[in-house]
Write an enzyme that holds these catalytic residues in place. Structure first.
Site, PDB file in Angstrom:
ATOM      1  N   CYS A 144       0.841  -1.208   0.000  1.00  0.00           N
ATOM      2  CA  CYS A 144       0.000   0.000   0.000  1.00  0.00           C
ATOM      3  C   CYS A 144       0.877   1.260   0.000  1.00  0.00           C
ATOM      4  O   CYS A 144       1.516   1.570   1.005  1.00  0.00           O
ATOM      5  CB  CYS A 144      -0.911  -0.050   1.225  1.00  0.00           C
ATOM      6  N   CYS A 188       0.047   3.852   2.662  1.00  0.00           N
ATOM      7  CA  CYS A 188       0.471   3.345   3.975  1.00  0.00           C
ATOM      8  C   CYS A 188       1.956   3.652   4.200  1.00  0.00           C
ATOM      9  O   CYS A 188       2.355   4.084   5.285  1.00  0.00           O
ATOM     10  CB  CYS A 188       0.272   1.834   4.079  1.00  0.00           C
TER      11      CYS A 188
END
Length: 107
Positions: free
Chosen positions: A31, A34
């Site tokens: 991600c 993230c």
């Protein structure tokens, strides 16, 4: 200070039974947002370690926690006090925006 990883096995003890306020960063290796928010959370953890503990849960490695807390998009950050979720922040944000979202727990 780098946020510590917690797992299905340690979540109860390290988050739900903590006497401190704990922010849990639900994330995954693949991600991009993230990975962008991770160093910001590390900075906040260092600057506010007396008030807020920050830990990470990899949703790929701990799917039971992701299901239990209904994590449908990441990064998702949940603030826990006394074993209860008291705040949820979804998505990567710049540090000032995250600090504003968390102001009640950093003061």
């Amino acid at each position: 200070m780098t946020a510590r990883a917690v797992t299905d096995a340690t979540f109860d003890q390290e988050v739900l039974k903590s006497d401190k306020t704990v922010l849990v960063d639900f994330w995954a290796e693949w991600c991009g947002p993230c990975r962008a928010v991770s160093p910001i959370l590390d900075q906040i953890a260092t600057e506010h370690s007396d008030k807020l503990e920050i830990v990470k849960v990899n949703v790929d490695e701990n799917p039971q926690l992701a299901m239990k807390y209904q994590i449908t998009s990441i990064p998702a950050m949940k603030v826990y006090q006394g074993g209860e979720v008291v705040k949820t922040v979804i998505g990567a944000k710049p540090k000032p925006a995250l600090e504003a979202d968390l102001a009640a727990y950093l003061a």
